[in-house]
Design a protein around this motif. Structure first.
Motif, PDB file in Angstrom:
ATOM      1  N   LEU A   1       6.469 -25.314  -1.520  1.00 37.44           N
ATOM      2  CA  LEU A   1       6.488 -24.289  -2.564  1.00 37.44           C
ATOM      3  C   LEU A   1       7.091 -22.997  -2.019  1.00 37.44           C
ATOM      4  O   LEU A   1       6.616 -22.449  -1.026  1.00 37.44           O
ATOM      5  CB  LEU A   1       5.075 -24.028  -3.073  1.00 37.44           C
ATOM      6  N   GLU A   2       8.128 -22.523  -2.701  1.00 35.32           N
ATOM      7  CA  GLU A   2       8.809 -21.317  -2.249  1.00 35.32           C
ATOM      8  C   GLU A   2       8.163 -20.060  -2.818  1.00 35.32           C
ATOM      9  O   GLU A   2       7.572 -20.087  -3.891  1.00 35.32           O
ATOM     10  CB  GLU A   2      10.285 -21.367  -2.657  1.00 35.32           C
ATOM     11  N   PHE A   3       8.289 -18.962  -2.069  1.00 38.89           N
ATOM     12  CA  PHE A   3       7.769 -17.645  -2.450  1.00 38.89           C
ATOM     13  C   PHE A   3       6.273 -17.701  -2.784  1.00 38.89           C
ATOM     14  O   PHE A   3       5.812 -17.117  -3.753  1.00 38.89           O
ATOM     15  CB  PHE A   3       8.565 -17.089  -3.635  1.00 38.89           C
ATOM     16  N   ARG A   4       5.553 -18.421  -1.927  1.00 40.60           N
ATOM     17  CA  ARG A   4       4.113 -18.591  -2.132  1.00 40.60           C
ATOM     18  C   ARG A   4       3.371 -17.273  -1.966  1.00 40.60           C
ATOM     19  O   ARG A   4       2.395 -17.012  -2.669  1.00 40.60           O
ATOM     20  CB  ARG A   4       3.573 -19.636  -1.146  1.00 40.60           C
ATOM     21  N   ASN A   5       3.819 -16.456  -1.031  1.00 43.21           N
ATOM     22  CA  ASN A   5       3.160 -15.174  -0.779  1.00 43.21           C
ATOM     23  C   ASN A   5       4.020 -14.003  -1.232  1.00 43.21           C
ATOM     24  O   ASN A   5       3.992 -12.940  -0.618  1.00 43.21           O
ATOM     25  CB  ASN A   5       2.840 -15.030   0.718  1.00 43.21           C
ATOM     26  N   ALA A   6       4.773 -14.205  -2.298  1.00 44.67           N
ATOM     27  CA  ALA A   6       5.629 -13.140  -2.828  1.00 44.67           C
ATOM     28  C   ALA A   6       5.441 -13.039  -4.339  1.00 44.67           C
ATOM     29  O   ALA A   6       6.341 -13.338  -5.108  1.00 44.67           O
ATOM     30  CB  ALA A   6       7.088 -13.414  -2.477  1.00 44.67           C
ATOM     31  N   PRO A   7       4.235 -12.634  -4.773  1.00 46.60           N
ATOM     32  CA  PRO A   7       4.025 -12.488  -6.215  1.00 46.60           C
ATOM     33  C   PRO A   7       4.908 -11.370  -6.767  1.00 46.60           C
ATOM     34  O   PRO A   7       5.305 -10.464  -6.025  1.00 46.60           O
ATOM     35  CB  PRO A   7       2.531 -12.130  -6.301  1.00 46.60           C
ATOM     36  N   PRO A   8       5.280 -11.450  -8.050  1.00 45.59           N
ATOM     37  CA  PRO A   8       4.777 -12.381  -9.073  1.00 45.59           C
ATOM     38  C   PRO A   8       5.729 -13.535  -9.355  1.00 45.59           C
ATOM     39  O   PRO A   8       5.803 -14.000 -10.509  1.00 45.59           O
ATOM     40  CB  PRO A   8       4.674 -11.475 -10.292  1.00 45.59           C
ATOM     41  N   PHE A   9       6.470 -14.027  -8.368  1.00 47.48           N
ATOM     42  CA  PHE A   9       7.472 -15.064  -8.615  1.00 47.48           C
ATOM     43  C   PHE A   9       6.845 -16.297  -9.254  1.00 47.48           C
ATOM     44  O   PHE A   9       7.210 -16.696 -10.362  1.00 47.48           O
ATOM     45  CB  PHE A   9       8.162 -15.427  -7.293  1.00 47.48           C
ATOM     46  N   ASN A  10       5.895 -16.922  -8.555  1.00 45.22           N
ATOM     47  CA  ASN A  10       5.285 -18.145  -9.084  1.00 45.22           C
ATOM     48  C   ASN A  10       4.353 -17.861 -10.260  1.00 45.22           C
ATOM     49  O   ASN A  10       4.181 -18.718 -11.138  1.00 45.22           O
ATOM     50  CB  ASN A  10       4.524 -18.858  -7.967  1.00 45.22           C
ATOM     51  N   ARG A  11       3.767 -16.674 -10.308  1.00 49.43           N
ATOM     52  CA  ARG A  11       2.906 -16.336 -11.444  1.00 49.43           C
ATOM     53  C   ARG A  11       3.713 -16.228 -12.734  1.00 49.43           C
ATOM     54  O   ARG A  11       3.278 -16.697 -13.797  1.00 49.43           O
ATOM     55  CB  ARG A  11       2.171 -15.031 -11.157  1.00 49.43           C
ATOM     56  N   LEU A  12       4.878 -15.618 -12.646  1.00 51.22           N
ATOM     57  CA  LEU A  12       5.738 -15.527 -13.828  1.00 51.22           C
ATOM     58  C   LEU A  12       6.214 -16.900 -14.268  1.00 51.22           C
ATOM     59  O   LEU A  12       6.277 -17.185 -15.469  1.00 51.22           O
ATOM     60  CB  LEU A  12       6.924 -14.619 -13.531  1.00 51.22           C
ATOM     61  N   ARG A  13       6.552 -17.741 -13.313  1.00 48.85           N
ATOM     62  CA  ARG A  13       6.982 -19.097 -13.672  1.00 48.85           C
ATOM     63  C   ARG A  13       5.852 -19.865 -14.356  1.00 48.85           C
ATOM     64  O   ARG A  13       6.074 -20.565 -15.353  1.00 48.85           O
ATOM     65  CB  ARG A  13       7.457 -19.853 -12.427  1.00 48.85           C
ATOM     66  N   PHE A  14       4.650 -19.737 -13.807  1.00 51.53           N
ATOM     67  CA  PHE A  14       3.518 -20.429 -14.426  1.00 51.53           C
ATOM     68  C   PHE A  14       3.251 -19.902 -15.829  1.00 51.53           C
ATOM     69  O   PHE A  14       3.037 -20.680 -16.772  1.00 51.53           O
ATOM     70  CB  PHE A  14       2.269 -20.272 -13.557  1.00 51.53           C
ATOM     71  N   LEU A  15       3.254 -18.581 -15.986  1.00 45.85           N
ATOM     72  CA  LEU A  15       2.991 -18.008 -17.303  1.00 45.85           C
ATOM     73  C   LEU A  15       4.064 -18.414 -18.311  1.00 45.85           C
ATOM     74  O   LEU A  15       3.756 -18.688 -19.476  1.00 45.85           O
ATOM     75  CB  LEU A  15       2.910 -16.484 -17.202  1.00 45.85           C
ATOM     76  N   ALA A  16       5.322 -18.439 -17.873  1.00 44.79           N
ATOM     77  CA  ALA A  16       6.396 -18.847 -18.777  1.00 44.79           C
ATOM     78  C   ALA A  16       6.200 -20.291 -19.226  1.00 44.79           C
ATOM     79  O   ALA A  16       6.308 -20.605 -20.431  1.00 44.79           O
ATOM     80  CB  ALA A  16       7.747 -18.682 -18.095  1.00 44.79           C
ATOM     81  N   LEU A  17       5.901 -21.194 -18.293  1.00 49.04           N
ATOM     82  CA  LEU A  17       5.683 -22.588 -18.669  1.00 49.04           C
ATOM     83  C   LEU A  17       4.425 -22.742 -19.510  1.00 49.04           C
ATOM     84  O   LEU A  17       4.399 -23.523 -20.471  1.00 49.04           O
ATOM     85  CB  LEU A  17       5.580 -23.452 -17.405  1.00 49.04           C
ATOM     86  N   PHE A  18       3.377 -21.981 -19.175  1.00 45.41           N
ATOM     87  CA  PHE A  18       2.140 -22.051 -19.952  1.00 45.41           C
ATOM     88  C   PHE A  18       2.376 -21.654 -21.409  1.00 45.41           C
ATOM     89  O   PHE A  18       1.961 -22.352 -22.336  1.00 45.41           O
ATOM     90  CB  PHE A  18       1.087 -21.142 -19.311  1.00 45.41           C
TER      91      PHE A  18
END
Length: 278
Positions: free
Chosen positions: A60-77
């Motif tokens: 998993l890329e950018f694991r410790n660089a929020p909000p990269f994965n948080r934005l992706r999760f929210l968009a898919l959600f």
């Protein structure tokens, strides 16, 4: 360690809930579909927990660089949630007034459904489904999902450009955030980062146009009735909207990392020049 375990467990539960949304929202889901959704949700939860609970990165890329994965999760959600609610609203009495979500979908359709747009191409691809499928309904869902992805991309670009991502709160750890990228192999790391960024941005831009063509090929070649199943349609449209988003976000992030490395090199060269002058 306890904080990491709790955070990993919360992320795993959220990922499992995301996968199960269509089965939870839509009535009349078959037992086979529900069992498959439960299995996929369990696998997604286990993988997410193992990734975030591990001290060392895996994939998993950018694991410790929020909000990269948080934005992706929210968009898919929101894509899965909105698509499921729109499918559910299509099953109710047509004489009832439209919901707020339906109004938003119609507004997005009026803006994004123009000649040669990705939404228009998706509507052409959906036109090959069985005659009882409502193409206009699928087009409205596609328009809303594409709007969600565009908003998420804009938010990430603003965050990366103006809020000093990813070094606003802490230093950027290259190895943890880009575990699959080997900076010691091949050409200069700056060249490779910018090359990968250009590739991701180009592919992300082209995918909304390519996926409808592939979908049309599938409809004309294989069994098209399975794509008219609500759960399948939801995931196909979500993939069409989400995959370009994640590629373009990755391209923007790689450009930002390359800029940070370039700036650090410039400062190092300036310090060397100052020392030589002294």
């Amino acid at each position: 360690m306890v904080k990491r375990i709790i955070g990993s467990a919360v992320r795993a539960v959220l990922m499992a809930f995301l996968v199960a949304i269509p089965s939870l929202v839509l009535p009349g889901t078959s037992s086979d579909t529900a069992q498959m959704a439960a299995l996929v949700a369990m696998v997604a939860a286990v993988v997410t927990f193992a990734e975030y609970n591990s001290e060392y990165p895996t994939f998993l890329e950018f694991r410790n660089a929020p909000p990269f994965n948080r934005l992706r999760f929210l968009a898919l959600f929101f894509c899965v949630w909105f698509a499921s609610l729109l499918v559910l609203s299509d099953m109710r009495d047509p004489t009832l007034p439209p919901t707020l979500l339906e109004t938003m979908a119609r507004g997005a359709e009026s803006v994004l459904d123009f000649p040669y747009s990705p939404v228009r191409l998706m509507s052409i691809a959906l036109a090959g489904l069985p005659g009882w499928f409502d193409v206009a309904f699928g087009t409205r869902i596609a328009s809303l999902l594409l709007s969600v992805s565009m908003i998420a991309l804009l938010l990430f670009w603003i965050h990366a450009r103006f809020i000093f991502w990813p070094i606003r709160k802490s230093a950027f750890n290259f190895w943890i955030n880009l575990p699959l990228f080997d900076p010691t192999s091949g050409r200069d790391v700056l060249f490779r980062l910018k090359r990968d960024a250009h590739f991701n941005l180009a592919l992300g831009f082209l995918l909304p146009f390519l996926i409808p063509a592939l979908l049309r090929f599938w409809v004309d070649t294989f069994d098209a009735s399975m794509l008219a199943v609500p759960e399948t349609l939801i995931w196909v449209l979500c993939a069409w909207a989400f995959l370009p988003l994640t590629l373009m976000m990755r391209g923007i992030a790689l450009f930002r990392v390359a800029a940070l490395i370039e700036e650090k090199r410039r400062r190092a060269y300036a310090q060397e020049d100052d020392l030589q002058l002294v």
